[in-house]
Design an enzyme around this catalytic site. Sequence first.
Site, PDB file in Angstrom:
ATOM      1  N   HIS A 233      42.258 -25.771 -83.871  1.00 58.23           N
ATOM      2  CA  HIS A 233      42.339 -27.046 -82.020  1.00 58.23           C
ATOM      3  C   HIS A 233      40.987 -26.761 -80.923  1.00 58.23           C
ATOM      4  O   HIS A 233      41.848 -27.645 -80.818  1.00 58.23           O
ATOM      5  CB  HIS A 233      43.623 -26.057 -81.860  1.00 58.23           C
ATOM      6  CG  HIS A 233      43.207 -24.549 -81.054  1.00 58.23           C
ATOM      7  ND1 HIS A 233      43.658 -23.268 -81.761  1.00 58.23           N
ATOM      8  CD2 HIS A 233      42.802 -24.630 -79.748  1.00 58.23           C
ATOM      9  CE1 HIS A 233      43.550 -22.349 -81.051  1.00 58.23           C
ATOM     10  NE2 HIS A 233      42.957 -23.574 -80.176  1.00 58.23           N
TER      11      HIS A 233
ATOM     12  N   HIS B 126      40.530 -18.042 -68.838  1.00 61.94           N
ATOM     13  CA  HIS B 126      41.625 -17.744 -69.336  1.00 61.94           C
ATOM     14  C   HIS B 126      41.879 -16.678 -70.327  1.00 61.94           C
ATOM     15  O   HIS B 126      40.771 -16.055 -70.990  1.00 61.94           O
ATOM     16  CB  HIS B 126      42.108 -19.109 -70.160  1.00 61.94           C
ATOM     17  CG  HIS B 126      41.025 -19.512 -71.112  1.00 61.94           C
ATOM     18  ND1 HIS B 126      40.254 -19.606 -71.286  1.00 61.94           N
ATOM     19  CD2 HIS B 126      41.526 -19.489 -72.722  1.00 61.94           C
ATOM     20  CE1 HIS B 126      39.602 -19.967 -72.708  1.00 61.94           C
ATOM     21  NE2 HIS B 126      40.451 -20.111 -73.295  1.00 61.94           N
TER      22      HIS B 126
HETATM   23  O1  LIG Z   1      44.258 -19.030 -81.654  1.00 64.63           O
HETATM   24  C1  LIG Z   1      45.318 -18.706 -80.558  1.00 64.63           C
HETATM   25  O2  LIG Z   1      46.190 -18.682 -81.058  1.00 64.63           O
HETATM   26  C2  LIG Z   1      45.605 -19.394 -79.740  1.00 64.63           C
HETATM   27  C3  LIG Z   1      45.073 -19.668 -78.816  1.00 64.63           C
HETATM   28  C4  LIG Z   1      44.461 -20.126 -77.637  1.00 64.63           C
HETATM   29  C5  LIG Z   1      45.366 -19.905 -76.584  1.00 64.63           C
HETATM   30  C6  LIG Z   1      45.532 -20.356 -75.339  1.00 64.63           C
HETATM   31  C7  LIG Z   1      44.583 -20.932 -74.562  1.00 64.63           C
HETATM   32  C8  LIG Z   1      43.068 -21.287 -75.384  1.00 64.63           C
HETATM   33  O3  LIG Z   1      42.550 -22.276 -75.327  1.00 64.63           O
HETATM   34  C9  LIG Z   1      43.471 -21.270 -76.702  1.00 64.63           C
HETATM   35  O4  LIG Z   1      42.308 -20.911 -78.104  1.00 64.63           O
HETATM   36 FE   LIG Z   2      40.158 -21.870 -77.307  1.00 64.43          FE
END
Ligand SMILES: O=C(O)/C=C/c1cccc(O)c1O
Ligand SMILES: [Fe+2]
Length: 314
Positions: free
Chosen positions: A114, A179
Amino acid sequence: MPVAVCALSHSPLIGFNHPAKAVEKRVEMAFDQARSFIAEFDPNLVVLFAPDHYNGFFYDMMPQFCIGTHATALGDYNTPAGELSVAKSARTMAKDVLAAGIDIAVSERMYVDHGFSQPLQILFDGLDKVPVVPIFINSVATPLCPVGRIRQLGTAVGHASAHIAEQRVLFLGSGGLSHDPPVPQLENATEEVAARLIDGRNPTPEERARRQARVIASGLELAAGTSSMRPINPEWDRQFLDLISAGELQHVDAWDNAWFAEQAGNSSHEVRTWIAAYAAMAARGNYVINYRFYEPVPEWVAGFAVTTAVSADA
Ligand SMILES: O=C(O)/C=C/c1cccc(O)c1O
Ligand SMILES: [Fe+2]
């Protein structure tokens, strides 16, 4: 040869967890702003700096940065799966960056998650809508290189972008800001988790669903104030955005890796993608940030920011 920047946070929890309607609306307006900016700039190449989260890159061979000459998105968290439209210039740029003394890895089979697919989906409505040079930046798998190396990488990419066929280059950074999602760490991992971090390719649908459910729940806990994760740090985020806005990127060279995690959570290292994108832009001349948005969104485990920038003499 005009160049521009867009840098934005990502979160795979968008669409799964829902902050207040007004917050979602403000973020959607920020995306609209970025989309209009990009449509007007009309890039014929996007150099995309993004991290991975143990979906495409593992400890069996973990580079600090890697340029993809072919790339496929895995489609985690309902993001689109499929081939990215990787530009031939990826090879030229890899050669130029290596010639500049930056030992970038090259992948003919880069798998991305993602971190890459979400910005392409949000800003371009698909993975293959625009030619892209995908550049992975390790932002989670410790030990990480000094952040100054990322600035040098971005600078080398910026210089390389002046010698390619494409004339209108958008540097796109995906990640951050503060984060601390529950991405496991090798140092304190159980044997089972360590095995997944070392070579966890192709999880079963059940394994993937379990992981995603755990992360989705973590966002709800962070928003409810019942989480043990490090909170979002809006002050750290503001200072980072101020530094980028002032064009004072050289200060990051003094930043200690442990300090990032203490202040802003382990995944705050994703701002490396922003540093690379803005260093690439700075290598092509002075820039001005013409749009800046920020909102802490605990439901998405994200200090959520969107910026765009143009050349100062544009
Ligand atoms: O890879 C995961 O399971 C979660 C990734 C995540 C969650 C919240 C913010 C982000 O930048 C992430 O990449
Ligand atoms: Fe991330």
